[in-house]
Motif scaffolding. Sequence first.
Motif, PDB file in Angstrom:
ATOM      1  N   ILE A  80      12.626   0.748  15.327  1.00  0.00           N
ATOM      2  CA  ILE A  80      11.260   1.107  15.703  1.00  0.00           C
ATOM      3  C   ILE A  80      10.338  -0.102  15.575  1.00  0.00           C
ATOM      4  N   MET A  81      10.484  -0.850  14.494  1.00  0.00           N
ATOM      5  CA  MET A  81       9.657  -2.035  14.288  1.00  0.00           C
ATOM      6  C   MET A  81       9.852  -3.039  15.419  1.00  0.00           C
ATOM      7  N   PHE A  94       9.338   3.432   2.601  1.00  0.00           N
ATOM      8  CA  PHE A  94       9.027   4.439   3.621  1.00  0.00           C
ATOM      9  C   PHE A  94      10.232   5.324   3.928  1.00  0.00           C
ATOM     10  N   ARG A  95      11.421   4.919   3.498  1.00  0.00           N
ATOM     11  CA  ARG A  95      12.621   5.682   3.835  1.00  0.00           C
ATOM     12  C   ARG A  95      12.566   7.112   3.303  1.00  0.00           C
ATOM     13  N   LEU A  96      11.748   7.373   2.311  1.00  0.00           N
ATOM     14  CA  LEU A  96      11.699   8.679   1.658  1.00  0.00           C
ATOM     15  C   LEU A  96      10.664   9.614   2.277  1.00  0.00           C
ATOM     16  N   PHE A  97      10.026   9.191   3.376  1.00  0.00           N
ATOM     17  CA  PHE A  97       8.934   9.967   3.950  1.00  0.00           C
ATOM     18  C   PHE A  97       9.171  10.202   5.441  1.00  0.00           C
ATOM     19  N   PRO A  98       8.556  11.236   6.004  1.00  0.00           N
ATOM     20  CA  PRO A  98       8.729  11.508   7.435  1.00  0.00           C
ATOM     21  C   PRO A  98       8.444  10.274   8.291  1.00  0.00           C
ATOM     22  N   ILE A  99       9.225  10.113   9.350  1.00  0.00           N
ATOM     23  CA  ILE A  99       9.184   8.885  10.143  1.00  0.00           C
ATOM     24  C   ILE A  99       7.832   8.680  10.813  1.00  0.00           C
ATOM     25  N   LYS A 100       7.080   9.731  11.076  1.00  0.00           N
ATOM     26  CA  LYS A 100       5.770   9.552  11.714  1.00  0.00           C
ATOM     27  C   LYS A 100       4.842   8.715  10.847  1.00  0.00           C
ATOM     28  N   HIS A 101       5.018   8.814   9.534  1.00  0.00           N
ATOM     29  CA  HIS A 101       4.201   8.016   8.618  1.00  0.00           C
ATOM     30  C   HIS A 101       4.454   6.531   8.864  1.00  0.00           C
ATOM     31  N   TYR A 102       5.706   6.161   9.031  1.00  0.00           N
ATOM     32  CA  TYR A 102       6.076   4.765   9.273  1.00  0.00           C
ATOM     33  C   TYR A 102       5.590   4.298  10.646  1.00  0.00           C
ATOM     34  N   GLY A 137       0.812  -1.214   0.000  1.00  0.00           N
ATOM     35  CA  GLY A 137       0.000   0.000   0.000  1.00  0.00           C
ATOM     36  C   GLY A 137       0.839   1.255   0.000  1.00  0.00           C
ATOM     37  N   ASN A 138       0.198   2.373  -0.218  1.00  0.00           N
ATOM     38  CA  ASN A 138       0.872   3.661  -0.277  1.00  0.00           C
ATOM     39  C   ASN A 138       1.479   3.994   1.096  1.00  0.00           C
ATOM     40  N   PRO A 139       2.720   4.547   1.139  1.00  0.00           N
ATOM     41  CA  PRO A 139       3.548   5.023   0.034  1.00  0.00           C
ATOM     42  C   PRO A 139       4.278   3.897  -0.691  1.00  0.00           C
ATOM     43  N   PHE A 140       4.288   4.039  -2.005  1.00  0.00           N
ATOM     44  CA  PHE A 140       4.953   3.079  -2.876  1.00  0.00           C
ATOM     45  C   PHE A 140       5.587   3.872  -4.006  1.00  0.00           C
ATOM     46  N   VAL A 141       6.879   3.667  -4.217  1.00  0.00           N
ATOM     47  CA  VAL A 141       7.612   4.486  -5.180  1.00  0.00           C
ATOM     48  C   VAL A 141       8.003   3.626  -6.370  1.00  0.00           C
ATOM     49  N   ILE A 142       7.380   3.912  -7.519  1.00  0.00           N
ATOM     50  CA  ILE A 142       7.673   3.181  -8.749  1.00  0.00           C
ATOM     51  C   ILE A 142       7.314   4.094  -9.916  1.00  0.00           C
ATOM     52  N   VAL A 143       8.184   4.148 -10.919  1.00  0.00           N
ATOM     53  CA  VAL A 143       8.044   5.167 -11.963  1.00  0.00           C
ATOM     54  C   VAL A 143       6.950   4.834 -12.976  1.00  0.00           C
ATOM     55  N   THR A 144       6.502   3.580 -13.012  1.00  0.00           N
ATOM     56  CA  THR A 144       5.421   3.215 -13.932  1.00  0.00           C
ATOM     57  C   THR A 144       4.080   3.335 -13.210  1.00  0.00           C
ATOM     58  N   PHE A 145       3.021   3.470 -13.968  1.00  0.00           N
ATOM     59  CA  PHE A 145       1.694   3.546 -13.359  1.00  0.00           C
ATOM     60  C   PHE A 145       1.319   2.198 -12.755  1.00  0.00           C
ATOM     61  N   TYR A 146       0.689   2.250 -11.586  1.00  0.00           N
ATOM     62  CA  TYR A 146       0.289   1.031 -10.886  1.00  0.00           C
ATOM     63  C   TYR A 146      -1.100   1.231 -10.276  1.00  0.00           C
ATOM     64  N   MET A 147      -1.709   0.109  -9.901  1.00  0.00           N
ATOM     65  CA  MET A 147      -3.021   0.169  -9.263  1.00  0.00           C
ATOM     66  C   MET A 147      -2.881   0.853  -7.911  1.00  0.00           C
ATOM     67  N   LEU A 206       1.908   0.972  14.068  1.00  0.00           N
ATOM     68  CA  LEU A 206       0.930   0.889  15.153  1.00  0.00           C
ATOM     69  C   LEU A 206      -0.388   0.316  14.654  1.00  0.00           C
ATOM     70  N   ASN A 207      -0.796   0.698  13.446  1.00  0.00           N
ATOM     71  CA  ASN A 207      -2.019   0.143  12.865  1.00  0.00           C
ATOM     72  C   ASN A 207      -1.862  -1.345  12.553  1.00  0.00           C
ATOM     73  N   ILE A 208      -0.666  -1.740  12.116  1.00  0.00           N
ATOM     74  CA  ILE A 208      -0.414  -3.163  11.860  1.00  0.00           C
ATOM     75  C   ILE A 208      -0.471  -3.957  13.162  1.00  0.00           C
ATOM     76  N   ARG A 209       0.124  -3.419  14.212  1.00  0.00           N
ATOM     77  CA  ARG A 209       0.078  -4.122  15.501  1.00  0.00           C
ATOM     78  C   ARG A 209      -1.366  -4.333  15.929  1.00  0.00           C
ATOM     79  N   ARG A 210      -2.184  -3.295  15.820  1.00  0.00           N
ATOM     80  CA  ARG A 210      -3.599  -3.421  16.187  1.00  0.00           C
ATOM     81  C   ARG A 210      -4.273  -4.504  15.367  1.00  0.00           C
TER      82      ARG A 210
END
Length: 505
Positions: free
Chosen positions: A459-460, A400-408, A361-371, A413-417
């Motif tokens: 963190i994980m 996720f390395r390219l985005f602010p750490i709070k996003h990760y 799921g997003n964020p996902f970094v890929i130069v071609t169009f994806y679903m 936390l949502n995965i743990r739940r």
Amino acid sequence: MEGRTGTFWPGGQKQPSGPFKTELQKQVNQIFSEIDKKIPKITFTHIDNTTKAHNSKAFIIDRKDKYCVGDSLIVQVDMFDNLGKQKTFGGDLITARIFSPEIKAGASGKVEDLKNGSYHVHFAFFWEGTVQISILLIHPSEGVSALWQARNKGYGYVAYTGRFVNQTIEAKVTCGFEPNRKLELCEYSDVKEEEYFYCERPMNMPCGSLVQMRSAFVDSHSYLNEMEKRLFNRSNIRVEIPKMFDYISVSHCNKSMNNEKKKCSPGMKYNYPSGYFYQNMWNHFSCNVSRYRSMNDINECIKGKIIYLTGDSTMIQWLTYITNNVKSLKEFILYDDKNWAMAHLFIDTEKNIKIEFRKHGNPFVIVTFYMFKEFTIPHQIDQILGNQNTVFVFTLGMHFRLFPIKHYIRRLLNIRRAIENLHLRSPETKVVVKAENTRKMNKRVEMHSDFHGYLQYSIMMDIFQGLNIILVDAWDMTIAIASEKTHPDEEVIANEVDLLLSSLC
């Protein structure tokens, strides 16, 4: 994921009015604050004052005349700057390993920051022979400080383009986590996970007509100043720290290692390092790892199982390895598009095996169009009823390395739940987590640095502590074998899959 029109706050998350914050926001902020306190905040005025690996030194504390299998060793590392002056504070990013190339053996060392410019690296000897030691300065503390501050300044490293289609009309517009509030926008929100994403609304097109997304690196963007950028030249990354000793000779000494290991299973206590390579085979400290190197062995293990694989291209490596070795698994072609990021489905109707891959799921970094409208990991877990034959395997981190750490942090936390809820309704369902691995850093170091990977790994491990899960510690394994590839060699993948299947069968 819903698409609707509205006016929104920037920053990838809706902000509540007044001082109110949700419980999830409080948790995210608390974890962020704890991390922030541990990372040095350094303002340096000249490159000469930064840590230099070649000027630093490593020496053995209390060296013995003889070392036996099972003994431990402490190496002290004293850091010096470019002018030869000893550092007085810590925060450097270091990795360490012992290895014996002739027997294809290797293990990670545990680094202890003494906070005064010195470090203790703890090793243990697991095999007999000539053992070499390698200690690498990945980034100086000044680089760590710069990367931490840069990462949390925004979402500028990636540019999103959304593709909308409405009958014969097509439009491509700018999308992202930080909306331009002056424009009419489409919101793609996940209220339960408190994650939000936006696209400019194409003229005369509904928000629900978004079909694909593309995300590209913005190489022109940097949050670093010119002096900070000099810290990340390739010559300053992963530099060997000089040692005041050569190799170590390790004898068996008739000492027996504790070989009484249990079966690999969920809920085991994990330590770092978690194992070692010997003859290119990974040996786990806590459990017996069986070898699944033939079609029959793999088939016998996964017979009757539904296996969900979720993640990025490093999880595709697992899928490729398994399906290349098990010819009876046939791919069910879901799309004409051969893009690897699309969903994949393999089945064996005779042995009742189903293996399915989806992106995390997003964020996902890929130069071609994806679903774009594929669910995140928490939602994928929520959709599983589960039973003793169901296995959910996932990894996330690289993208996720390219985005602010709070996003990760929020995603974890949502995965743990979601895992806790899954095990309430189906305690026998197995959940397997593949930690992210080290990667090459020839370019885009600001975006992809292993500092971000190490931070996310740490963190994980903290957030998932106490869960009844199986961990495949790819971080430990890739350091132990000195892999510097984004996609490790097949010998690493084979050992990762061995550990996965040893936990299932």
